[in-house]
Structure formats: C-alpha cells, structure tokens
Design a protein around this motif. Structure first.
Motif, PDB file in Angstrom:
ATOM      1  N   HIS A  44       0.841  -1.194   0.000  1.00  0.00           N
ATOM      2  CA  HIS A  44       0.000   0.000   0.000  1.00  0.00           C
ATOM      3  C   HIS A  44       0.882   1.253   0.000  1.00  0.00           C
ATOM      4  O   HIS A  44       2.072   1.183   0.283  1.00  0.00           O
ATOM      5  CB  HIS A  44      -0.841   0.077   1.283  1.00  0.00           C
ATOM      6  N   HIS A  76      -2.349  -3.139  -3.646  1.00  0.00           N
ATOM      7  CA  HIS A  76      -3.753  -3.017  -3.227  1.00  0.00           C
ATOM      8  C   HIS A  76      -4.685  -2.965  -4.442  1.00  0.00           C
ATOM      9  O   HIS A  76      -5.691  -3.659  -4.503  1.00  0.00           O
ATOM     10  CB  HIS A  76      -3.888  -1.746  -2.383  1.00  0.00           C
ATOM     11  N   CYS A 127      -3.649   2.994  -5.150  1.00  0.00           N
ATOM     12  CA  CYS A 127      -2.742   2.425  -4.168  1.00  0.00           C
ATOM     13  C   CYS A 127      -2.125   1.118  -4.689  1.00  0.00           C
ATOM     14  O   CYS A 127      -2.864   0.241  -5.117  1.00  0.00           O
ATOM     15  CB  CYS A 127      -3.529   2.175  -2.882  1.00  0.00           C
TER      16      CYS A 127
HETATM   17 ZN   LIG Z   1      -4.032   0.509  -0.015  1.00  0.00          ZN
END
Ligand SMILES: [Zn+2]
Length: 179
Positions: free
Chosen positions: A10, A133, A155
């Motif tokens: 992330h 992510h 992300c």
């Molecule tokens: Zn994330």
C-alpha cells in the motif's frame, strides 16, 4: 503461526517525499509516521485487540498495517504478524499489509527497505503472492486482468508485478528526488 497466502503493498496517500513525522505542542518528541497513521486509522474505526497490543506495540490502538516504511528507510512495525490486519477489504484474514509513506514516488532508501522486507517475508512465507492493493480490485469485465479502469484506488501508486520483474529496481517515475 497465522496462515498467509498474500502480501499486499500500500501507500499512505501522503505527499511524496514528506516524512510524516509531526511535532506536537507540549511533547518533547515528534509523533512518528506510524503514530500518525494509527491516529488516522482510529478515526476510521479500526481497533486492535488487547491481546495483540500486549504482544507488540501496545501504544498503537488501531493501525491496520503490519509494516510501515518511512521516507528515511526505517521499517516500522504495526500489527503483529499473527494479527489479522485492516488494510484490504475481503483479503485481511490471510494477508500481510505493508505501507509505503508517500503516494507514487518513494525515496531510494524506501525502495531498498521494501526489497529487503519482501525478500525476508518470502523466506518465511514462500507460497505467498505479492501484489499491490489496486490489483485486488474486482475484475469487472471478467477478462482475468485487473485493468486501470477497474482500480478502486491507485494504491500503492506503482506496478508491483513490473517492479518484481525488474529485479525489485524501481522505475524512475516512482523514485522521489528532492529538487
Ligand atoms: Zn491501499
């Protein structure tokens, strides 16, 4: 030991190159980036259990990630590896969450730390898949590829598979360089 089949990268969605250390009036030492994130996750309603707080980082009440990589290259810990995280809907039970401070440009030492951490986790969890992510967004047109138009978020701001194929060397557009 918790069974792990996924490692998710992330970004904190904070300004690129900004350390996120925060000075606090009346406090001698700054809040660390992990403490700042902990506060943000508390607002979002995330909560750690007392049992895991007793085992690791008792001061962190909420943080959803397991590792946080600072702009100075420090790898900070959040949740315990055996503790289910709060970082990716639907995939938390068997995953580990790593957060890079920044949005889509990270410092050279951050990239080095990420490679080192991923290699170390690979030793412990050789069967775990590594992804970003955004790669866990729903495959709306069911063609087996998560395409940019399907990303719920950008992300972590870079292509994790391409970075792996590039021997964990970052691409120039993802390297933060102060002017
Ligand atoms: Zn994330």
């Amino acid at each position: 030991m918790r069974s792990i089949n996924l490692i998710v990268i992330h970004c904190a969605a904070t300004p690129n190159g900004r350390s996120m250390f925060r000075s606090v009036p009346g406090r001698a030492v700054s809040m660390t980036p992990v403490e700042v994130l902990d506060e943000m996750h508390k607002v979002r309603g995330f909560a750690r259990t007392a049992g895991f707080r007793a085992r690791q980082n008792p001061n962190l009440t909420s943080i959803g990630y397991h590792f946080i990589i600072y702009t100075n290259g420090t790898v900070a810990t959040g949740r315990h590896l055996d503790e289910v995280g709060a970082h990716v809907q639907g995939f938390n039970a068997k995953s580990i969450g790593i957060c890079m401070i920044g949005t889509d440009e990270f410092t050279v030492v951050q990239w080095k730390s990420l490679a080192g951490l991923v290699n170390a986790l690979n030793e412990t969890y050789p069967d775990a898949r590594l992804c970003g992510h955004r790669d866990l967004s729903p495959d709306q047109n069911k063609n087996g590829i998560i395409e940019p138009f399907e990303w719920l978020k950008i992300c972590p701001g870079f292509d994790v598979a391409a970075w792996l194929n590039n021997d964990m060397e970052p691409f120039p557009q993802n390297v933060y360089s102060p002017l």
